[in-house]
Structure formats: structure tokens, C-alpha cells
Design an enzyme around this catalytic site. Structure first.
Site, short mmCIF file in Angstrom:
data_model
loop_
_atom_site.label_atom_id
_atom_site.label_comp_id
_atom_site.label_asym_id
_atom_site.label_seq_id
_atom_site.Cartn_x
_atom_site.Cartn_y
_atom_site.Cartn_z
N ILE A 1 0.81 -1.21 -0.08
CA ILE A 1 -0.09 0.02 0.01
C ILE A 1 0.84 1.26 0.03
O ILE A 1 0.34 2.39 -0.09
CB ILE A 1 -0.97 0.01 1.36
N GLY A 2 2.05 1.23 -0.06
CA GLY A 2 3.03 2.11 0.13
C GLY A 2 4.48 1.90 -0.17
O GLY A 2 5.18 0.72 0.15
N GLU A 3 5.24 2.89 -0.62
CA GLU A 3 6.76 2.32 -0.96
C GLU A 3 7.43 4.03 -0.90
O GLU A 3 6.80 4.97 -1.42
CB GLU A 3 6.79 1.77 -2.34
N GLY A 4 8.73 3.63 -0.35
CA GLY A 4 9.29 4.85 -0.27
C GLY A 4 10.87 4.51 -0.50
O GLY A 4 11.23 3.42 -0.93
N PHE B 1 13.28 4.28 1.67
CA PHE B 1 14.04 3.08 2.76
C PHE B 1 12.61 2.25 3.24
O PHE B 1 13.33 1.32 3.90
CB PHE B 1 14.37 4.05 3.84
N SER B 2 11.78 2.28 2.61
CA SER B 2 10.92 1.44 3.17
C SER B 2 9.64 0.73 2.20
O SER B 2 9.39 1.45 1.27
CB SER B 2 10.10 1.65 4.50
N VAL C 1 5.57 -0.59 2.56
CA VAL C 1 4.30 -0.81 3.57
C VAL C 1 3.27 -1.61 2.95
O VAL C 1 2.93 -1.63 1.82
CB VAL C 1 3.66 0.65 3.94
N LYS D 1 5.28 -2.03 7.84
CA LYS D 1 6.28 -1.15 7.20
C LYS D 1 7.65 -1.80 7.41
O LYS D 1 8.38 -2.21 8.53
CB LYS D 1 6.48 0.22 8.10
N ASP E 1 9.18 15.60 7.12
CA ASP E 1 8.75 15.03 6.01
C ASP E 1 7.09 15.16 5.99
O ASP E 1 6.62 14.26 5.58
CB ASP E 1 9.03 13.95 5.70
#
Length: 409
Positions: free
Chosen positions: A51-54, A56-57, A59, A79, A166
Site C-alpha cells: 500500500i506504500g513505498e518509499g 527506505f521502506s 508498507v 512497514k 517530512d
């Protein structure tokens, strides 16, 4: 909504934009790799999709296996941090989630899992609406509740002397149906320390006063000559010229944090100010409010720091930005003088622009026209206080919650 999250994953997170059955093997491989690195997650949870991506991680959405028998299916956000993530940052993020989270719209943590170099945080999950689905059709009352929730979360974070660093729409989750909010992602959080003030002309003890005064008088002329000589030798003559002198090359480089997402960085961050305060989070909250009031997202489309400074200067004027730079010990050169824009009329013009482009991606879905949604003057007054270019006079989260626009909720 959850369907939006799924489609967002296929559109954004899968390389090449592959959708449908072709994307399922990729998703299964990612989940299998996660469970292999952290077997306890496979024992406790059913992991469904990302459901999410950055940077460094990543989710993932997960449900407890125990809840399958009862039919409740309680949801969690897992996460997973990349193995090369600095241990100090892992520890800081975990401390923020444990000490600050769980109240005042700040995400908490259920537990942390670690195996070797792999670490995962298991956190509460709320269904949330994408910012692109509501930023251009948010009414005055809804905006009040939204900004109050965001500033309440920031006040809680700043009470612990922590900078989030952030703040942006994707890190402030909003469940529009149930009016729930959650500030997430403390991966770039940093402890805030008060700036040390140097006491000038501090009185000397009376016992040593006469001796020090006599010694200074004797060497006053010699010291003055040495100071003038050193100033002449250290003066730079390459400023504004297409070259760099040897003196500038030997000077140490400026070290200042540039954390944050482009478009949401405060002026002091763009000016590379080494001492940064909670005011950088307040500026980011102001940019979010500006996006809503102007129905423009992102409002600042800066590819680099120089362009970002130019955009802010065009909005607030050269005089304000030059004065801001001077207070930070910097010098800002502008090719021309810009008076700055009228924020109220600018937001109204930008909102009216949406109706004139029927094929625009972010079209207003409200049956009313955009111009009928007139925000009160108090909203723009709060906006200007959040976007004060001088961080020392920028409003705090606590004072912003007492502003007339948010008072009485």
C-alpha cells in the site's frame, strides 16, 4: 478507500505499469521475500498487497490469521525497512512511534519485528482517501477540521522536541468517510535542540578585571593590525564571477540537513541553515493548506533548490526573501524586483481555472461552482502565518490552534 489503494499500487508501485494477472507474480515474490526475511510475520499475518513505498521502506496491508475464524479481519500496516537503513534511524523512528504515537492523530506501533538486518514495524491501519480525490473540493468546515487535526498532531510531535521533517499529504492519512486522521512516517524525524546563545560582553570577575584591561590596552594596537591584515587576506573577490578563488576552495563546505520532499521544504532548509526548528513542519502544513485553498497540487513544482527559492520569491516578493536570507547569514541575488502576489486573489484565480478545463485530471466533483466556495478571510490569515518566510516569526502549532479560523471546533 481500499479499492483506491489497490489501483494505486498497480499504477504506481509496479515497474512498467503492468496490471492484472501479469502483476500478480511480482507481488507474490515481494511478499514471499518479506516472509522469508521475517518468518514471524508469516506466522501471525496474512499479507495481502503493498500500500506504500518509499526510498527506505515498503508498507504492506496485513490481517491477523487468528481473526479469520471470528470473521473480524483486523487490519494492520506492516512497514518493512530496507536492510541498509541506518540503525540509528531505526532506533529514532521506533522511539517516536512508542513515545509520541497512539494519540492526537499520531500513528502508534503495535510491535517491532527483527531478524538479522531486516526490521519491520507493525502499526494500526486506517483506510484513507488519496489527496488528489479531495484537495480541490474541500469546503470550509472540512478544511477547518483537517487543519486542526494536522496541527494537533504536529503540536504533539513538537512537545517531545522532535522534528518530523517530512510533512506532506501522503504522510497525513485522511479517512474522509469517518473523519479520521493519522500522521505517519517518522523515518526522517530528528531531535530538536535549542540554539545556543552566545553571551556578548559578559562581565568579568572583579579580581581579574584590572589585569585583563591592562593586557588588552598594551596589545590593542598590535591586535588591531593583525585583525585588519587577516580580514584583507581572507576577503573573497570571486563573488559574482565565473570562477572560484583558492580561498573559497579551502573553506569547509556548508553542512545542513535537506530532508523533506521537494515542494514542501521551508526557506531556511533551502538556504541550508544548519539550525532547523519545528517551524519547518509548520511551513509544510502551510503548503498543504495552500494546495487546498488554490485547488492546485502540487503547488510548488521545483526540480531543485534554486528553482524552489525562485518560486517562493515570486509568491512573497524579493524584499521579504532578501531580508530572510540576510537574517540567516546568506545573500540572495535577484535579477529583478518582484513585489509578491496577493494570496487571496491568486487562490481564487487558480480555483476558477479548474472549471475552465473540463478534461483536467483533478476536476471539481461538487455540484457547486468553484467560485461559490468562498473561504473566509481568517483562512487566508492563518495561511500567511503558516507560510511566514522568517522561521523565527512563523506561527507555532500551539498558537495556530488558537487562531480564529480554528477556534471553537
Amino acid at each position: 478507500m481500499e479499492t483506491d489503494v489497490v489501483s494505486n499500487y498497480w499504477n504506481v508501485y509496479h515497474p512498467g505499469g503492468v496490471r492484472g494477472p501479469e502483476a500478480e507474480p511480482y507481488l507474490e515474490q515481494k511478499i514471499a521475500a518479506l516472509i522469508q526475511e521475517l518468518p514471524v510475520l508469516g506466522e501471525l499475518f496474512d499479507i495481502h498487497w503493498k500500500i506504500g513505498e518509499g526510498t527506505f521502506s515498503s508498507v504492506y496491508l496485513a490481517t491477523l490469521k487468528e481473526s479469520r475464524s471470528s470473521g473480524e479481519s483486523k487490519k494492520f500496516a506492516v512497514k518493512h525497512l530496507i536492510p541498509t537503513y541506518p540503525p540509528a534511524r531505526v532506533e529514532r523512528e521506533l522511539q517516536c512511534l512508542r513515545n509520541i504515537g497512539g494519540a492526537d492523530n499520531v500513528v502508534g506501533i503495535e510491535f517491532c519485528v527483527r531478524s538479522g538486518a531486516s526490521v519491520a514495524f507493525v502499526m494500526p491501519y486506517i483506510r484513507h482517501t488519496k489527496f488528489s480525490d479531495y484537495f480541490c473540493n474541500m469546503g470550509t468546515v472540512e478544511l477547518k477540521h483537517y487543519m486542526k487535526a494536522l496541527l494537533t498532531a504536529l503540536r504533539k510531535v513538537h512537545m517531545f522536541n522532535i522534528l518530523h521533517r517530512d510533512v506532506k499529504p501522503s504522510n497525513f492519512l485522511y479517512d474522509r468517510r469517518n473523519r479520521r486522521y493519522l500522521l505517519v512516517d517518522f523515518g526522517l524525524a530528528q531531535e530538536y535542540k535549542e540554539e545556543k546563545k552566545v553571551e556578548m560582553n559578559k562581565p568579568q570577575p572583579m579580581d581579574n578585571y584590572c589585569v585583563k584591561r591592562k593586557r588588552t590596552d598594551e596589545n590593542k594596537r598590535e591586535l588591531l593590525e593583525e585583525t585588519q591584515k587577516s580580514e584583507t587576506e581572507s576577503r573573497c573577490y570571486c563573488f559574482g564571477k565565473p570562477r572560484v578563488c583558492s580561498l573559497c576552495l579551502t573553506r569547509p563546505s556548508q553542512i545542513a540537513s535537506r530532508a523533506g520532499t521537494p515542494g514542501y521544504r521551508a526557506p531556511e532548509v533551502l538556504f541550508k541553515c544548519p539550525h532547523q526548528t519545528p517551524a519547518i513542519d509548520i511551513w509544510a502544513a502551510g503548503v498543504i493548506m495552500l494546495c487546498i485553498l488554490s485547488a492546485s497540487q502540487p503547488f510548488f513544482r521545483s526540480p531543485d533548490d534554486c528553482t524552489a527559492l525562485a518560486e517562493i520569491t515570486a509568491l512573497f516578493g524579493t524584499d521579504k526573501m532578501i531580508a530572510c536570507a540576510r537574517k540567516l547569514g546568506k545573500k540572495l541575488l535577484c535579477s529583478e524586483q518582484v513585489p509578491g502576489a496577493d494570496i487571496v486573489s491568486l487562490c481564487q484565480k487558480l480555483r476558477a481555472r479548474v472549471d475552465r478545463f473540463p478534461n483536467r485530471k483533478y476536476r471539481i466533483n461538487s455540484p457547486k461552482t468553484v467560485l461559490e466556495e468562498n473561504y473566509p478571510p481568517e483562512a487566508f490569515d492563518l495561511l500567511l502565518k503558516l507560510l511566514e518566510v522568517d522561521y523565527k516569526t512563523r506561527i507555532t502549532a500551539d498558537d495556530a490552534l488558537q487562531h480564529p479560523f480554528l477556534r471553537g471546533l
